[in-house]
Design a protein around this motif. Structure first.
Motif, mmCIF file in Angstrom:
data_model
loop_
_atom_site.group_PDB
_atom_site.id
_atom_site.type_symbol
_atom_site.label_atom_id
_atom_site.label_comp_id
_atom_site.label_asym_id
_atom_site.label_seq_id
_atom_site.Cartn_x
_atom_site.Cartn_y
_atom_site.Cartn_z
ATOM 1 N N LYS A 348 0.952 -1.080 -0.120
ATOM 2 C CA LYS A 348 -0.173 0.060 0.002
ATOM 3 C C LYS A 348 0.948 1.139 -0.023
ATOM 4 O O LYS A 348 2.003 1.244 0.807
ATOM 5 N N PRO A 349 0.414 2.062 -0.756
ATOM 6 C CA PRO A 349 1.439 3.435 -0.873
ATOM 7 C C PRO A 349 1.313 4.334 0.415
ATOM 8 O O PRO A 349 0.104 4.344 1.075
ATOM 9 N N PRO A 350 2.234 4.819 0.902
ATOM 10 C CA PRO A 350 2.384 5.575 2.175
ATOM 11 C C PRO A 350 1.426 6.794 2.090
ATOM 12 O O PRO A 350 1.197 7.500 1.029
ATOM 13 N N SER A 351 0.553 7.009 3.084
ATOM 14 C CA SER A 351 -0.193 8.145 3.402
ATOM 15 C C SER A 351 0.525 9.503 3.095
ATOM 16 O O SER A 351 -0.379 10.371 2.610
ATOM 17 N N THR A 352 1.522 9.652 3.297
ATOM 18 C CA THR A 352 2.328 10.921 3.410
ATOM 19 C C THR A 352 3.166 11.048 2.162
ATOM 20 O O THR A 352 3.998 11.870 2.053
ATOM 21 N N LEU A 353 2.903 10.297 0.911
ATOM 22 C CA LEU A 353 3.749 10.322 -0.234
ATOM 23 C C LEU A 353 3.483 11.730 -0.902
ATOM 24 O O LEU A 353 2.616 12.463 -0.949
ATOM 25 N N GLY A 354 4.786 12.153 -1.200
ATOM 26 C CA GLY A 354 4.869 13.538 -1.883
ATOM 27 C C GLY A 354 4.685 13.515 -3.339
ATOM 28 O O GLY A 354 4.926 12.309 -3.965
ATOM 29 N N ASN A 355 4.625 14.378 -4.079
ATOM 30 C CA ASN A 355 4.624 14.670 -5.532
ATOM 31 C C ASN A 355 5.879 14.415 -6.157
ATOM 32 O O ASN A 355 6.171 14.125 -7.220
ATOM 33 N N ASN A 356 6.901 14.625 -5.452
ATOM 34 C CA ASN A 356 8.202 14.257 -5.715
ATOM 35 C C ASN A 356 8.700 12.914 -5.781
ATOM 36 O O ASN A 356 9.915 12.377 -6.244
ATOM 37 N N THR A 357 8.157 11.785 -5.524
ATOM 38 C CA THR A 357 8.354 10.601 -5.246
ATOM 39 C C THR A 357 7.466 9.713 -6.042
ATOM 40 O O THR A 357 6.341 9.543 -6.229
ATOM 41 N N LEU A 358 8.238 8.747 -6.842
ATOM 42 C CA LEU A 358 7.803 7.806 -7.724
ATOM 43 C C LEU A 358 7.986 6.350 -7.080
ATOM 44 O O LEU A 358 9.030 5.831 -6.757
ATOM 45 N N LEU A 359 6.711 5.867 -6.843
ATOM 46 C CA LEU A 359 6.923 4.507 -6.460
ATOM 47 C C LEU A 359 6.728 3.417 -7.380
ATOM 48 O O LEU A 359 5.880 3.546 -8.600
ATOM 49 N N VAL A 360 7.643 2.233 -7.591
ATOM 50 C CA VAL A 360 7.903 1.460 -8.750
ATOM 51 C C VAL A 360 7.858 0.115 -8.156
ATOM 52 O O VAL A 360 8.348 -0.088 -6.879
ATOM 53 N N ASN A 361 7.433 -0.950 -9.125
ATOM 54 C CA ASN A 361 7.549 -2.248 -8.492
ATOM 55 C C ASN A 361 8.978 -2.763 -8.924
ATOM 56 O O ASN A 361 9.247 -3.667 -8.172
ATOM 57 N N TRP A 362 9.582 -2.237 -9.846
ATOM 58 C CA TRP A 362 10.871 -2.706 -10.345
ATOM 59 C C TRP A 362 11.563 -1.505 -10.640
ATOM 60 O O TRP A 362 11.059 -0.537 -11.417
ATOM 61 N N MET A 363 12.736 -1.428 -10.663
ATOM 62 C CA MET A 363 13.703 -0.438 -11.259
ATOM 63 C C MET A 363 14.981 -1.097 -11.834
ATOM 64 O O MET A 363 15.556 -1.965 -11.502
ATOM 65 N N PRO A 364 15.387 -0.355 -12.776
ATOM 66 C CA PRO A 364 16.587 -0.513 -13.538
ATOM 67 C C PRO A 364 17.903 0.018 -12.304
ATOM 68 O O PRO A 364 18.449 0.985 -12.925
ATOM 69 N N GLN A 365 18.162 -0.661 -11.577
ATOM 70 C CA GLN A 365 18.676 -0.295 -10.475
ATOM 71 C C GLN A 365 20.378 0.184 -10.944
ATOM 72 O O GLN A 365 20.883 1.309 -10.550
ATOM 73 N N LYS A 366 20.768 -0.759 -11.613
ATOM 74 C CA LYS A 366 22.377 -0.664 -12.110
ATOM 75 C C LYS A 366 22.178 0.787 -13.032
ATOM 76 O O LYS A 366 23.192 1.558 -12.946
ATOM 77 N N ASP A 367 21.260 1.011 -13.951
ATOM 78 C CA ASP A 367 21.341 2.131 -14.853
ATOM 79 C C ASP A 367 21.122 3.297 -13.875
ATOM 80 O O ASP A 367 21.470 4.348 -14.528
ATOM 81 N N LEU A 368 20.117 3.201 -13.132
ATOM 82 C CA LEU A 368 19.905 4.340 -12.052
ATOM 83 C C LEU A 368 21.072 4.889 -11.505
ATOM 84 O O LEU A 368 21.434 6.005 -11.102
ATOM 85 N N LEU A 369 21.879 3.952 -10.651
ATOM 86 C CA LEU A 369 23.171 4.257 -10.033
ATOM 87 C C LEU A 369 24.085 4.860 -10.794
ATOM 88 O O LEU A 369 25.047 5.690 -10.245
ATOM 89 N N GLY A 370 24.155 4.450 -12.032
ATOM 90 C CA GLY A 370 25.187 5.024 -12.995
ATOM 91 C C GLY A 370 24.671 6.312 -13.837
ATOM 92 O O GLY A 370 25.342 6.803 -14.380
ATOM 93 N N HIS A 371 23.395 6.875 -13.320
ATOM 94 C CA HIS A 371 23.052 8.149 -13.988
ATOM 95 C C HIS A 371 23.488 9.291 -13.463
ATOM 96 O O HIS A 371 23.689 9.228 -11.977
#
Length: 535
Positions: A348-371
């Motif tokens: 369940k998404p947090p009740s305090t979620l801000g507009n700057n936060t994107l929730l994902v089930n999966w992320m390309p972690q390696k590609d994000l770490l190298g961005h």
């Protein structure tokens, strides 16, 4: 035409040298490799190896259970042997993790520590017992055994966190390569290399290689827990299996020590220096690759962060969700940041979620770490994520949950590249303070980028090293010449206790003989003096 005879001769010499190198390069035609993996994040990095082996023309067979949540039955890279059963390993990991989080938040005490240790040993024992049942099911199936023998595999590649793959290798008489960092009783080096407890911290101790006197005592106590686990929890399970299938029997440590090559998922940029062995090959970060372009929608979100950049958060493959009140507090902190946030969050998404936060089930972690836009990585401290953070030079805020995660993060924190926030202390103010520290203090980024530079400065890439040694074992049908004879020595010979006792006895004999001689000559002299006086 050549402008001079010297140039023509130089070209001819170069061609001869190139031909010589090509002719003398060891060849390894596609081998047949049997893989016995472990689930979860262990499968993630095993799959990376399998992909590379497949690209080099090797024929790969993977053993899996019918209930495996990670290992697909059908794949273009491998054929699978699926063992039918109703075992779901993920279930008892989930329950243990939930219990671990609850215990940490309630606060540490001796009673809590003992309870967690008991539950952990129980869970580990159950995991090994169920895994042994899978291989027993294979070995009891005569048709299955016949097919395995007729396949004529060149080697078995396995992860010894669950040692049962080694039982299968011994039954089929196959050379073994381990994709390893952890064994059934802690860190892999302890099974094969000298490991003085004075400066080598035991897994789970939370110590560095610089221990105080009290910490060295505690380190020995942690080692005793590991030995108890090895000798009384896990060991008997394998010994029963060895008794069933091998006339001469075996034990968990001898199985490990018989392995030809240890591909160790670590290196000494990350780990503390320690003694090692010639058949240990360090491939820390072997799964890391340069960052690839992000999907268009994700790239748009990241670029929308502007000069402030993004923070990414992921707690790995085994953690489905944190307690709701904790996620609410984390989300409220994220909402205050000038950065944008990408959070791998299930539930369940947090009740305090801000507009700057994107929730994902999966992320390309390696590609994000190298961005170039990524400013910090909020992580649980799994080996894969830590090594990817080092490779890409991204500072870490670590929230360790269980197993080796605190120890992994401690190694980065000691080098000034990460900050640890213990789970029991996670709340809005503590999380905000820790995250702002990692984001604003430039030393974290400078130190992790220094580690990245050291990690990348190697004569051969970790993956190339792993592939070379895998194919080396295929070419030579093993690498027994790299295994130390110390493994076959009794403890008293290994520690030279018998030599010490002999030297002690010899020295004692010399001293005793010398003493007796002195006493004899003294008495002789005294008797002679007495006779002279009488006369």
């Amino acid at each position: 035409m050549y402008s001079s005879p010297e140039q023509g001769g130089l070209l001819l010499s170069s061609l001869c040298l190139l031909s010589s190198l090509l002719l003398n390069t060891p060849l390894c035609y596609g081998g047949k490799i049997l893989v016995y993996p472990v689930e979860g994040s262990h499968w993630v990095n095993m799959k990376v190896l399998i992909e590379e082996l497949y690209d080099r023309g090797h024929n790969i067979t993977v053993v899996r259970t019918s209930t495996s949540p990670y290992i697909a039955e059908k794949s273009p890279m491998y054929t699978s042997i699926t063992i039918q059963n109703d075992i779901v390993f993920h279930d008892f990991f989930d329950s243990f993790i939930e219990m671990q989080i609850k215990a940490q938040r309630e606060g540490a005490s001796a009673l809590t520590f003992l309870k967690l240790t008991k539950d952990f040993l129980s869970m580990i024992g159950e995991a090994h017992y169920l895994s042994c049942k899978v291989v027993s099911q294979m070995l009891d199936d005569k048709e299955q055994v016949k097919r395995l023998q007729e396949a004529e595999y060149d080697l078995l590649l396995t992860d010894p966190a669950i040692t049962v793959g080694l039982v299968l290798a011994r039954y089929l008489n196959l050379p073994v390569v381990l994709n390893v960092r952890w064994i059934a009783s802690g860190e892999g080096h302890f099974a094969i290399a000298p490991s003085p407890l004075s400066y080598i911290p035991v897994s789970g101790s939370g110590f560095t290689d610089k221990m105080t006197f009290i910490q060295r005592i505690q380190n020995m106590l942690f080692k005793s827990i590991i030995m108890f686990q090895q000798n009384f929890v896990v060991g008997p399970i394998y010994e029963a299996m060895c008794t069933k299938y091998f006339k001469d029997g075996c034990d968990i440590i001898s199985l490990l020590q018989e392995a030809d090559i240890w591909l160790m998922r670590s290196d000494f940029v990350f780990d503390f220096p320690r003694p090692t062995m010639p058949n240990v090959v360090y491939i820390g970060g072997f799964q890391c690759k340069p960052a690839q372009p992000l999907p268009a929608d994700l790239e748009e979100f990241v670029q929308g962060a502007g000069e402030h950049g993004v923070v990414i958060m992921s707690l790995g493959t085994l953690v489905n969700k944190l307690p709701a009140d904790m996620t609410d507090q984390i989300a409220s902190v994220f909402a205050k940041l000038p950065q944008k946030v990408i959070w791998r969050h299930l539930g369940k998404p947090p009740s305090t979620l801000g507009n700057n936060t994107l929730l994902v089930n999966w992320m390309p972690q390696k590609d994000l770490l190298g961005h170039p836009q990524t400013r910090a990585f909020v992580a649980h401290g799994g080996t894969n994520g830590i090594q990817e953070a080092i490779y890409h030079g991204t500072p870490v805020l670590g929230i360790p949950l269980f197993f080796d995660q605190y120890d992994n993060l401690l190694r980065l924190q000691e080098r000034g590249a990460a900050k640890i926030l213990e789970l029991a202390k996670v709340n809005g103010p503590s999380f905000e303070q820790a995250l702002n520290q990692v984001l604003t203090q430039t030393s974290y980024r400078e130190n992790i980028q220094r580690l990245s530079s050291l990690h990348r400065d190697q004569p051969i890439k970790p993956m190339d090293s792993a592939l070379f040694w895998l194919e080396y074992v295929i070419r030579h049908r093993g690498a027994s010449h790299l295994r130390t004879s110390a493994n076959r020595m009794p403890w008293y010979s290994y520690h030279s206790v018998d030599v010490f006792l002999l030297l002690l006895a010899a020295g004692g004999s010399v001293l005793l003989t010398t003493g007796l001689l002195i006493r004899f000559f003294w008495r002789t002299c005294q008797n002679s003096k007495n006779k002279i006086k009488k006369h």
